[in-house]
Design an enzyme around this catalytic site. Structure first.
Site, PDB file in Angstrom:
ATOM      1  N   HIS A   1      37.155  36.378  42.057  1.00  0.00           N
ATOM      2  CA  HIS A   1      37.621  37.656  42.396  1.00  0.00           C
ATOM      3  C   HIS A   1      37.838  38.828  41.097  1.00  0.00           C
ATOM      4  O   HIS A   1      37.885  38.185  40.241  1.00  0.00           O
ATOM      5  CB  HIS A   1      38.790  37.925  43.169  1.00  0.00           C
ATOM      6  CG  HIS A   1      40.125  37.330  42.584  1.00  0.00           C
ATOM      7  ND1 HIS A   1      40.752  36.039  42.848  1.00  0.00           N
ATOM      8  CD2 HIS A   1      40.876  37.877  41.682  1.00  0.00           C
ATOM      9  CE1 HIS A   1      41.711  35.796  42.265  1.00  0.00           C
ATOM     10  NE2 HIS A   1      41.905  36.957  41.460  1.00  0.00           N
TER      11      HIS A   1
ATOM     12  N   HIS B   1      42.454  42.029  36.007  1.00  0.00           N
ATOM     13  CA  HIS B   1      41.889  40.697  35.618  1.00  0.00           C
ATOM     14  C   HIS B   1      40.687  40.214  36.369  1.00  0.00           C
ATOM     15  O   HIS B   1      40.328  40.760  37.351  1.00  0.00           O
ATOM     16  CB  HIS B   1      43.066  39.600  35.465  1.00  0.00           C
ATOM     17  CG  HIS B   1      43.556  39.081  36.953  1.00  0.00           C
ATOM     18  ND1 HIS B   1      44.559  39.834  37.459  1.00  0.00           N
ATOM     19  CD2 HIS B   1      42.994  38.330  37.688  1.00  0.00           C
ATOM     20  CE1 HIS B   1      44.916  39.378  38.662  1.00  0.00           C
ATOM     21  NE2 HIS B   1      43.826  38.576  38.972  1.00  0.00           N
TER      22      HIS B   1
ATOM     23  N   GLU C   1      41.956  34.836  34.773  1.00  0.00           N
ATOM     24  CA  GLU C   1      42.569  34.072  35.455  1.00  0.00           C
ATOM     25  C   GLU C   1      41.523  32.720  35.910  1.00  0.00           C
ATOM     26  O   GLU C   1      40.375  32.940  36.117  1.00  0.00           O
ATOM     27  CB  GLU C   1      43.084  34.489  36.834  1.00  0.00           C
ATOM     28  CG  GLU C   1      43.755  33.690  38.037  1.00  0.00           C
ATOM     29  CD  GLU C   1      43.957  34.401  38.960  1.00  0.00           C
ATOM     30  OE1 GLU C   1      43.638  35.462  39.260  1.00  0.00           O
ATOM     31  OE2 GLU C   1      44.851  33.997  39.786  1.00  0.00           O
TER      32      GLU C   1
HETATM   33 CO    CO Z   1      43.798  37.165  40.730  1.00  0.00          CO
END
Ligand code: CO
Length: 134
Positions: free
Chosen positions: A7, A79, A130
């Site tokens: 994502h 992020h 991430e």
């Molecule tokens: Co995230």
């Protein structure tokens, strides 16, 4: 080591408004809000055919995205999340390469119930990364 893009996360000052923009203006499928006190955020996922967009609103005074929203009050990309098959092997490879893992270096449980880690933006071209084990 890196596999799929899981994502892209966007920090927003008003989650209801951002969710409505994606649902009503952009015509996307949007999940119900999910509070993640351990991460200091409430999240909504926008489900796309090939990936997801994670909309993040601060939860609590200690939220790690408060400072980000002070600098960018209308919100912005916060992020990006890549999938890895073995997060501990990925972490060990990265730290051996000199990259910094945020926090105590131990994975936390992310929004999908899977282990996640965050990597220092200064080590990745100014982008908070991430990793999620999938
Ligand atoms: Co995230």
């Amino acid at each position: 080591m890196l596999e799929r893009l899981n994502h892209v996360a966007i920090a927003v000052p008003d989650l209801d408004s951002a969710a409505s923009t994606y649902r009503d203006t952009l015509g996307a499928e949007v999940s119900k809000p999910q509070a993640l006190p351990e991460h200091g955020v409430t999240v909504v996922f926008v489900e796309l055919a090939n990936t997801k967009i994670e909309l993040l609103e601060p939860l609590g005074e200690e939220s790690p995205i408060r400072a980000f929203l002070e600098k960018s009050p209308s919100g912005g990309i916060h992020h990006i999340c890549y999938e890895v098959s073995d997060i501990i092997a990925a972490r060990d490879h990265l730290t051996a390469s000199g990259a910094r893992v945020l926090g105590n270096g131990e994975p936390k449980t992310g929004a999908h119930g899977k282990p996640v880690l965050f990597l220092h933006p200064k080590d990745f071209d100014g982008t908070l990364v991430e990793l999620e084990e999938c």
